[in-house]
Enzyme design. Structure first.
Site, PDB file in Angstrom:
ATOM      1  N   ASP A 134       0.990  -1.070   0.096  1.00 13.60           N
ATOM      2  CA  ASP A 134       0.166  -0.047  -0.081  1.00 13.60           C
ATOM      3  C   ASP A 134       0.813   1.324  -0.008  1.00 13.60           C
ATOM      4  O   ASP A 134       2.211   1.226   0.108  1.00 13.60           O
ATOM      5  CB  ASP A 134      -1.034   0.113   1.165  1.00 13.60           C
ATOM      6  CG  ASP A 134      -0.194  -0.094   2.555  1.00 13.60           C
ATOM      7  OD1 ASP A 134       0.889   0.223   2.601  1.00 13.60           O
ATOM      8  OD2 ASP A 134      -0.750  -0.600   3.487  1.00 13.60           O
ATOM      9  N   ASP A 160       1.449   5.131   1.204  1.00 10.12           N
ATOM     10  CA  ASP A 160       1.317   6.383   2.330  1.00 10.12           C
ATOM     11  C   ASP A 160       1.652   7.608   1.652  1.00 10.12           C
ATOM     12  O   ASP A 160       2.752   7.571   1.116  1.00 10.12           O
ATOM     13  CB  ASP A 160       2.084   6.202   3.735  1.00 10.12           C
ATOM     14  CG  ASP A 160       2.081   4.871   4.472  1.00 10.12           C
ATOM     15  OD1 ASP A 160       0.934   4.524   4.626  1.00 10.12           O
ATOM     16  OD2 ASP A 160       2.811   4.041   4.554  1.00 10.12           O
ATOM     17  N   ASP A 169      10.998   7.536  12.253  1.00  9.56           N
ATOM     18  CA  ASP A 169      11.384   6.415  13.153  1.00  9.56           C
ATOM     19  C   ASP A 169      13.028   6.257  12.544  1.00  9.56           C
ATOM     20  O   ASP A 169      14.107   6.236  13.385  1.00  9.56           O
ATOM     21  CB  ASP A 169      10.695   5.543  13.431  1.00  9.56           C
ATOM     22  CG  ASP A 169      10.234   4.619  12.429  1.00  9.56           C
ATOM     23  OD1 ASP A 169      10.440   5.095  11.391  1.00  9.56           O
ATOM     24  OD2 ASP A 169       9.284   3.889  12.727  1.00  9.56           O
TER      25      ASP A 169
HETATM   26  P1  ATP Z   1       4.591  -1.152   6.253  1.00 11.35           P
HETATM   27  O1  ATP Z   1       5.015  -1.477   5.003  1.00 11.35           O
HETATM   28  O2  ATP Z   1       4.784  -1.964   7.398  1.00 11.35           O
HETATM   29  O3  ATP Z   1       3.200  -0.156   5.998  1.00 11.35           O
HETATM   30  P2  ATP Z   1       5.715   1.662   7.009  1.00 11.35           P
HETATM   31  O4  ATP Z   1       7.170   2.055   7.120  1.00 11.35           O
HETATM   32  O5  ATP Z   1       5.144   2.262   5.892  1.00 11.35           O
HETATM   33  O6  ATP Z   1       5.679   0.029   6.762  1.00 11.35           O
HETATM   34  P3  ATP Z   1       3.501   2.504   8.650  1.00 11.35           P
HETATM   35  O7  ATP Z   1       2.889   2.179   9.804  1.00 11.35           O
HETATM   36  O8  ATP Z   1       2.640   2.474   7.251  1.00 11.35           O
HETATM   37  O9  ATP Z   1       4.691   1.863   8.218  1.00 11.35           O
HETATM   38  O10 ATP Z   1       4.009   4.325   8.789  1.00 11.35           O
HETATM   39  C1  ATP Z   1       4.255   4.887   7.579  1.00 11.35           C
HETATM   40  C2  ATP Z   1       5.470   5.829   8.031  1.00 11.35           C
HETATM   41  O11 ATP Z   1       5.242   6.614   9.139  1.00 11.35           O
HETATM   42  C3  ATP Z   1       6.758   5.079   8.416  1.00 11.35           C
HETATM   43  O12 ATP Z   1       7.652   4.541   7.278  1.00 11.35           O
HETATM   44  C4  ATP Z   1       7.607   6.085   9.115  1.00 11.35           C
HETATM   45  O13 ATP Z   1       8.157   7.053   8.379  1.00 11.35           O
HETATM   46  C5  ATP Z   1       6.214   6.938   9.990  1.00 11.35           C
HETATM   47  N1  ATP Z   1       6.079   6.182  11.302  1.00 11.35           N
HETATM   48  C6  ATP Z   1       5.144   4.969  11.303  1.00 11.35           C
HETATM   49  N2  ATP Z   1       5.375   4.748  12.826  1.00 11.35           N
HETATM   50  C7  ATP Z   1       6.085   5.613  13.270  1.00 11.35           C
HETATM   51  C8  ATP Z   1       6.476   5.830  14.763  1.00 11.35           C
HETATM   52  N3  ATP Z   1       6.076   4.938  15.708  1.00 11.35           N
HETATM   53  N4  ATP Z   1       7.507   6.754  15.021  1.00 11.35           N
HETATM   54  C9  ATP Z   1       8.035   7.425  14.083  1.00 11.35           C
HETATM   55  N5  ATP Z   1       7.560   7.206  12.662  1.00 11.35           N
HETATM   56  C10 ATP Z   1       6.711   6.410  12.472  1.00 11.35           C
HETATM   57 MG    MG Z   2       3.014   1.833   5.350  1.00 11.10          MG
END
Ligand code: ATP
Ligand code: MG
Length: 407
Positions: free
Chosen positions: A43, A45, A129
């Site tokens: 997906d 973001d 993060d």
């Molecule tokens: P996934 O493929 O699991 O969706 P993701 O990195 O995109 O991995 P998400 O939970 O969708 O994870 O979060 C999107 C973005 O938001 C992350 O890449 C990161 O930049 C930021 N983010 C998410 N959670 C946190 C957190 N707890 N602290 C800081 N930044 C965060």
């Molecule tokens: Mg994501």
């Protein structure tokens, strides 16, 4: 590593429309990692300068819904997809933290509870993060921005590096420990020495994380296709005992090895588009070997004789295996059905309509095929049990929407 990042056409369109309305907008998060590594993103973001209300003005109230209390984001229905659009935020000042004495148990003084102040793209990158999670991609101008200066290099070298002081970042939000290890398992990355040290010394903080957030992470892990590697990384770094204690306690058993092999095979099939990404099938695959082992002392592939008692045991082991998470009841019940049908598929000689019309049959057949691939290697099984059966009764329950709920 791929040079040109090709985002899905509808995502491109959404970003283009926001940019045309005058708002700086990027793809962020996991999709960039996947695109850079040549994997299909699961997906996208999107992060933008537009406030949720402004996003709504661009796309219309019908398609764009503002969700979230703590911080608002927009869920946009667009071209059959549901896209999450968040507004650039910055790290909150001290008012973002609440003092430990207001809580039942003492909490780390740096823990962040509010994360809701709008900011610039650069400020938004710094509050993220890890460096590999702080890359911003503008597909319209083909511009990859690395505000921290480490993201692209760390992507190339496969390094998980916390932005800023890793100890502080884990204290602010202990779920980041889990997120670091997810990157380790999912991409075979390694943490840089400082981050690694901080992971090990901060694991105890995870007890301060909200259970609901951890359960949501577990659902995402099971839905995704790297769960077997992620759980192994959790074990390797000493985190699994805090996340799925049952699996950790049974780590050195043949049942645990078989459980991860079944999950790996399920993931392989989801990646190849052969199976859908059902969470309940993943749960059933993980729990099955423990049920086989406990009922009738079965080894891998030795199914139990169905009795009233076995039904209760299946449920108990399912609940135990996923403690302390509050899995959605529907998922546990569905996993229970998938498991209950297994012995009937294996031991019923002729195709039986009573079995094929059971709710959960399709997934149970999928689980059977996983066992068949790994252990039984019986060519007749797939012929005996058809893939598609008319299930008029159950069809009614399913909505025709593209966005079905988790199954
Ligand atoms: P996934 O493929 O699991 O969706 P993701 O990195 O995109 O991995 P998400 O939970 O969708 O994870 O979060 C999107 C973005 O938001 C992350 O890449 C990161 O930049 C930021 N983010 C998410 N959670 C946190 C957190 N707890 N602290 C800081 N930044 C965060
Ligand atoms: Mg994501």
């Amino acid at each position: 590593m791929t040079d040109k990042l090709i985002v899905a056409p509808h995502i491109y369109k959404v970003i283009e429309r926001l940019q045309e309305a005058g708002f700086e907008t990027y793809v962020v998060g996991g999709a960039i990692r996947d695109l850079m590594l040549g994997r299909p993103p699961k997906d996208y973001d999107i992060s933008t300068e537009a406030t949720p209300e402004q996003v709504r003005q661009v796309f219309g109230k019908r398609n764009a819904r503002i969700i979230g209390k703590r911080f608002k984001l927009v869920h946009l229905r667009y071209s059959g997809d549901l896209i999450e659009i968040s507004t650039f935020r910055r790290t909150p000042d001290e008012t973002g933290q609440i003092p430990g004495k207001q809580r039942k148990s003492p909490i780390p003084e740096n823990m962040i509870f509010r994360d809701n102040e709008y900011g610039t793209a650069e400020e938004d990158a710094w509050r993220r993060d890890f460096t590999v999670n702080a890359l911003f991609y503008d597909p319209v101008h083909d511009d990859l921005i690395d505000f921290t200066g480490f993201g692209i290099g760390d992507m190339h070298e496969g390094i998980v590096r916390a932005i800023g002081d890793p100890l502080l970042r884990f204290e602010e939000d202990p779920v980041r420990i889990l997120r670091a290890l997810k990157l380790v398992g999912q991409y075979d990355f390694i943490p840089d020495p400082e981050t690694k040290k901080a992971i090990k010394s901060s694991i105890y903080l995870i007890k301060h994380a909200a259970n609901s957030r951890l359960s949501l992470e577990l659902e995402k892990i099971l839905k995704g296709t790297y769960g077997h590697n992620i759980l192994a990384a959790f074990h390797d770094y000493g985190f699994l005992g805090n996340f799925l204690p049952y699996l950790e306690e049974n780590w050195n058993t043949p049942a645990r090895s078989y459980a991860l092999e079944l999950l790996a095979e399920r993931n392989n099939r989801v990646q190849r588009g052969i199976y859908r990404d059902s969470i309940s099938l993943a749960m059933a695959a993980l729990a099955l070997p423990f049920i086989e082992a406990e009922i009738d002392n079965g080894n891998r592939g030795d199914l139990w004789t169905p009795t009233k008692d076995s039904k209760y045991k299946i449920r108990r082991i399912l609940l135990e295996a996923f403690t302390p998470h509050n899995m959605i009841k529907r998922l546990t019940s569905s996993a229970q059905r998938i498991l209950s049908i297994q012995p009937r598929l294996r031991y019923t000689e002729a195709r039986s309509k009573t079995v094929t019309s059971l709710q959960g049959y399709t997934h149970s057949r999928e689980l059977m095929m996983l066992q068949n691939e790994l252990v039984w290697k019986d060519e007749n099984l797939s012929r005996r049990w058809p893939k598609f059966v008319s299930q008029r009764k159950h069809k009614k329950k399913r909505s025709g929407k593209k966005h079905r709920k988790h199954t």
